[in-house]
Motif scaffolding. Sequence first.
Motif, PDB file in Angstrom:
ATOM      1  N   THR A 137      17.420  -2.520 -18.349  1.00 46.28           N
ATOM      2  CA  THR A 137      16.751  -3.344 -17.332  1.00 46.28           C
ATOM      3  C   THR A 137      15.806  -4.321 -18.001  1.00 46.28           C
ATOM      4  OG1 THR A 137      15.136  -1.582 -17.191  1.00 46.28           O
ATOM      5  CG2 THR A 137      16.764  -1.680 -15.421  1.00 46.28           C
ATOM      6  N   ASP A 138      15.549  -5.411 -17.326  1.00 45.60           N
ATOM      7  CA  ASP A 138      14.548  -6.341 -17.833  1.00 45.60           C
ATOM      8  C   ASP A 138      13.175  -5.738 -17.562  1.00 45.60           C
ATOM      9  OD1 ASP A 138      13.556  -9.714 -16.847  1.00 45.60           O
ATOM     10  OD2 ASP A 138      12.771  -8.329 -18.336  1.00 45.60           O
ATOM     11  N   ALA A 139      12.498  -5.396 -18.651  1.00 47.72           N
ATOM     12  CA  ALA A 139      11.244  -4.638 -18.514  1.00 47.72           C
ATOM     13  C   ALA A 139      10.204  -5.377 -17.676  1.00 47.72           C
ATOM     14  CB  ALA A 139      10.680  -4.334 -19.887  1.00 47.72           C
ATOM     15  N   ALA A 140      10.251  -6.706 -17.677  1.00 52.29           N
ATOM     16  CA  ALA A 140       9.200  -7.453 -16.986  1.00 52.29           C
ATOM     17  C   ALA A 140       9.552  -7.719 -15.517  1.00 52.29           C
ATOM     18  CB  ALA A 140       8.937  -8.770 -17.697  1.00 52.29           C
ATOM     19  N   ALA A 141      10.797  -7.378 -15.114  1.00 51.26           N
ATOM     20  CA  ALA A 141      11.187  -7.683 -13.741  1.00 51.26           C
ATOM     21  C   ALA A 141      10.403  -6.828 -12.759  1.00 51.26           C
ATOM     22  CB  ALA A 141      12.683  -7.420 -13.566  1.00 51.26           C
ATOM     23  N   PRO A 142       9.946  -7.410 -11.658  1.00 50.31           N
ATOM     24  CA  PRO A 142       9.221  -6.604 -10.681  1.00 50.31           C
ATOM     25  C   PRO A 142      10.181  -5.634 -10.007  1.00 50.31           C
ATOM     26  CG  PRO A 142       9.599  -8.824  -9.832  1.00 50.31           C
ATOM     27  CD  PRO A 142      10.119  -8.801 -11.239  1.00 50.31           C
ATOM     28  N   ALA A 143       9.654  -4.459  -9.619  1.00 49.03           N
ATOM     29  CA  ALA A 143      10.478  -3.514  -8.882  1.00 49.03           C
ATOM     30  C   ALA A 143      10.915  -4.211  -7.598  1.00 49.03           C
ATOM     31  CB  ALA A 143       9.647  -2.278  -8.568  1.00 49.03           C
ATOM     32  N   SER A 144      12.231  -4.213  -7.317  1.00 49.25           N
ATOM     33  CA  SER A 144      12.718  -5.106  -6.279  1.00 49.25           C
ATOM     34  C   SER A 144      12.801  -4.485  -4.883  1.00 49.25           C
ATOM     35  CB  SER A 144      14.065  -5.685  -6.691  1.00 49.25           C
ATOM     36  OG  SER A 144      14.862  -4.629  -7.210  1.00 49.25           O
ATOM     37  N   ARG A 145      13.740  -3.560  -4.671  1.00 50.67           N
ATOM     38  CA  ARG A 145      14.086  -3.245  -3.290  1.00 50.67           C
ATOM     39  C   ARG A 145      13.335  -2.071  -2.693  1.00 50.67           C
ATOM     40  NH1 ARG A 145      19.628  -1.882  -3.106  1.00 50.67           N
ATOM     41  NH2 ARG A 145      19.617  -1.667  -5.350  1.00 50.67           N
ATOM     42  N   GLY A 146      13.018  -1.098  -3.498  1.00 48.63           N
ATOM     43  CA  GLY A 146      12.402   0.107  -2.950  1.00 48.63           C
ATOM     44  C   GLY A 146      10.925  -0.097  -2.665  1.00 48.63           C
ATOM     45  N   LEU A 147      10.270   1.013  -2.427  1.00 49.06           N
ATOM     46  CA  LEU A 147       8.834   0.966  -2.162  1.00 49.06           C
ATOM     47  C   LEU A 147       8.172   2.031  -3.034  1.00 49.06           C
ATOM     48  CD1 LEU A 147       6.573  -0.172  -0.318  1.00 49.06           C
ATOM     49  CD2 LEU A 147       7.110   1.706   1.260  1.00 49.06           C
ATOM     50  N   TRP A 148       7.101   1.619  -3.691  1.00 47.33           N
ATOM     51  CA  TRP A 148       6.472   2.511  -4.668  1.00 47.33           C
ATOM     52  C   TRP A 148       5.028   2.776  -4.243  1.00 47.33           C
ATOM     53  CZ3 TRP A 148       5.609   0.860 -10.464  1.00 47.33           C
ATOM     54  CH2 TRP A 148       5.243   1.985 -11.217  1.00 47.33           C
ATOM     55  N   ILE A 149       4.763   4.039  -3.959  1.00 46.79           N
ATOM     56  CA  ILE A 149       3.429   4.431  -3.486  1.00 46.79           C
ATOM     57  C   ILE A 149       2.846   5.446  -4.465  1.00 46.79           C
ATOM     58  CG2 ILE A 149       2.136   5.480  -1.576  1.00 46.79           C
ATOM     59  CD1 ILE A 149       4.846   4.906   0.076  1.00 46.79           C
ATOM     60  N   THR A 150       1.640   5.175  -4.944  1.00 45.56           N
ATOM     61  CA  THR A 150       0.988   6.159  -5.818  1.00 45.56           C
ATOM     62  C   THR A 150      -0.263   6.702  -5.123  1.00 45.56           C
ATOM     63  OG1 THR A 150      -0.245   4.439  -7.005  1.00 45.56           O
ATOM     64  CG2 THR A 150       1.842   5.125  -7.954  1.00 45.56           C
ATOM     65  N   LEU A 151      -0.591   7.945  -5.456  1.00 44.90           N
ATOM     66  CA  LEU A 151      -1.816   8.562  -4.952  1.00 44.90           C
ATOM     67  C   LEU A 151      -2.734   8.820  -6.130  1.00 44.90           C
ATOM     68  CD1 LEU A 151       0.694  10.191  -3.111  1.00 44.90           C
ATOM     69  CD2 LEU A 151      -1.399  10.408  -1.808  1.00 44.90           C
ATOM     70  N   GLU A 152      -3.983   8.457  -5.956  1.00 43.20           N
ATOM     71  CA  GLU A 152      -4.956   8.635  -7.035  1.00 43.20           C
ATOM     72  C   GLU A 152      -6.210   9.315  -6.499  1.00 43.20           C
ATOM     73  OE1 GLU A 152      -4.465   8.034 -10.146  1.00 43.20           O
ATOM     74  OE2 GLU A 152      -3.032   6.383 -10.346  1.00 43.20           O
ATOM     75  N   GLY A 153      -7.011   9.802  -7.424  1.00 44.34           N
ATOM     76  CA  GLY A 153      -8.271  10.438  -7.040  1.00 44.34           C
ATOM     77  C   GLY A 153      -8.595  11.535  -8.030  1.00 44.34           C
ATOM     78  N   GLY A 154      -9.775  12.070  -7.901  1.00 41.39           N
ATOM     79  CA  GLY A 154     -10.200  13.120  -8.816  1.00 41.39           C
ATOM     80  C   GLY A 154      -9.419  14.405  -8.559  1.00 41.39           C
ATOM     81  N   ASP A 155      -9.581  15.371  -9.439  1.00 40.24           N
ATOM     82  CA  ASP A 155      -8.959  16.679  -9.254  1.00 40.24           C
ATOM     83  C   ASP A 155      -9.568  17.328  -8.010  1.00 40.24           C
ATOM     84  OD1 ASP A 155      -7.431  17.042 -11.934  1.00 40.24           O
ATOM     85  OD2 ASP A 155      -9.401  16.273 -12.499  1.00 40.24           O
ATOM     86  N   GLY A 156      -8.723  17.863  -7.148  1.00 43.12           N
ATOM     87  CA  GLY A 156      -9.239  18.541  -5.952  1.00 43.12           C
ATOM     88  C   GLY A 156      -9.423  17.623  -4.750  1.00 43.12           C
ATOM     89  N   ALA A 157      -8.953  16.373  -4.845  1.00 43.97           N
ATOM     90  CA  ALA A 157      -9.145  15.432  -3.730  1.00 43.97           C
ATOM     91  C   ALA A 157      -8.093  15.603  -2.630  1.00 43.97           C
ATOM     92  CB  ALA A 157      -9.132  13.991  -4.242  1.00 43.97           C
ATOM     93  N   GLY A 158      -7.024  16.339  -2.930  1.00 41.90           N
ATOM     94  CA  GLY A 158      -6.010  16.592  -1.893  1.00 41.90           C
ATOM     95  C   GLY A 158      -4.776  15.706  -2.004  1.00 41.90           C
ATOM     96  N   LYS A 159      -4.516  15.185  -3.195  1.00 38.15           N
ATOM     97  CA  LYS A 159      -3.353  14.299  -3.376  1.00 38.15           C
ATOM     98  C   LYS A 159      -2.036  15.000  -3.074  1.00 38.15           C
ATOM     99  CE  LYS A 159      -4.111  13.386  -7.640  1.00 38.15           C
ATOM    100  NZ  LYS A 159      -5.231  14.355  -7.697  1.00 38.15           N
ATOM    101  N   THR A 160      -1.930  16.255  -3.515  1.00 43.09           N
ATOM    102  CA  THR A 160      -0.660  16.967  -3.348  1.00 43.09           C
ATOM    103  C   THR A 160      -0.334  17.158  -1.866  1.00 43.09           C
ATOM    104  OG1 THR A 160      -1.159  18.093  -5.406  1.00 43.09           O
ATOM    105  CG2 THR A 160       0.611  19.026  -4.093  1.00 43.09           C
ATOM    106  N   THR A 161      -1.335  17.556  -1.096  1.00 43.05           N
ATOM    107  CA  THR A 161      -1.133  17.723   0.349  1.00 43.05           C
ATOM    108  C   THR A 161      -0.687  16.417   0.973  1.00 43.05           C
ATOM    109  OG1 THR A 161      -2.932  19.315   0.340  1.00 43.05           O
ATOM    110  CG2 THR A 161      -2.305  18.420   2.484  1.00 43.05           C
ATOM    111  N   GLN A 162      -1.360  15.319   0.626  1.00 41.13           N
ATOM    112  CA  GLN A 162      -1.008  14.027   1.231  1.00 41.13           C
ATOM    113  C   GLN A 162       0.361  13.557   0.769  1.00 41.13           C
ATOM    114  OE1 GLN A 162      -2.405  12.762   3.785  1.00 41.13           O
ATOM    115  NE2 GLN A 162      -3.972  14.362   3.722  1.00 41.13           N
ATOM    116  N   ALA A 163       0.707  13.814  -0.477  1.00 43.31           N
ATOM    117  CA  ALA A 163       2.031  13.416  -0.965  1.00 43.31           C
ATOM    118  C   ALA A 163       3.107  14.158  -0.179  1.00 43.31           C
ATOM    119  CB  ALA A 163       2.154  13.708  -2.457  1.00 43.31           C
ATOM    120  N   GLU A 164       2.861  15.434   0.100  1.00 41.14           N
ATOM    121  CA  GLU A 164       3.830  16.220   0.865  1.00 41.14           C
ATOM    122  C   GLU A 164       3.987  15.693   2.284  1.00 41.14           C
ATOM    123  OE1 GLU A 164       3.196  20.400  -1.315  1.00 41.14           O
ATOM    124  OE2 GLU A 164       2.725  20.411   0.848  1.00 41.14           O
ATOM    125  N   LEU A 165       2.851  15.427   2.939  1.00 42.63           N
ATOM    126  CA  LEU A 165       2.902  14.947   4.328  1.00 42.63           C
ATOM    127  C   LEU A 165       3.603  13.592   4.402  1.00 42.63           C
ATOM    128  CD1 LEU A 165      -0.703  15.997   5.467  1.00 42.63           C
ATOM    129  CD2 LEU A 165       1.469  17.029   6.187  1.00 42.63           C
TER     130      LEU A 165
END
Length: 213
Positions: free
Chosen positions: A2-30
Amino acid sequence: MTDAAAPASRGLWITLEGGDGAGKTTQAELLHRWLEAEGRRVVRTREPGGTEVGALIRDIVLHHRGDVAARAEALLYAADRAQHVETLVRPALDRGEVVVQDRYLDSSVAYQGAGRVLDADEVRRLSLWATGDALPDTTVLLDLDPASARARLDADDKPFDRLESEREEFHLRVRQAFLALADAEPARFLVLDAARAPEELAAAIRDRIRPLL
Ligand code: TYD
């Protein structure tokens, strides 16, 4: 290749961030469940450790007994990220899928930059180099004060990993760094008060994602 510089095209990319214990795993599941109910194909993943190579790296960064130099730690997270984006995230986005990911490069800027006191810009550039400038469509920051986060982790009864065991002052710096990152990129970030009820947080996340589907 793949062209490394090409923007991700069709899908949707969501990341969750925060400190340890903020509840990312629960929110990722929901979020995962809701997206599937909306008829989307979802790849749920995490850093460090979203690939086979990544799992080996995760073992070093989280469980190695003894010192890991700050720069070595930053490079290990970046190596995990390079493998993850090239072999898992980008292909999924190219297939039009939704990637729901626990932690990404903002974690490196916050933990290795502010936490370990490396230069935040350098840490960010390292990750951008590693991934060919790949950035998520949306990043949910679950913001929580470190004392409450610690109380949640204590209640969990799991042994602390290397980063979780750091002192409170480290986690305060990490929190401030996440908030500063969100301030700098308001279009990408959704900042939520992680002390709110999980269902309320999930609803706020869905409101943000719905128009992007
Ligand atoms: P995480 O998987 O959220 O921990 P757990 O499985 O215990 O919930 O994250 C592991 C740790 O790695 C976390 O303390 C933050 C740290 N980390 C970094 O320091 N830099 C990074 O780039 C990433 C992705 C994580």
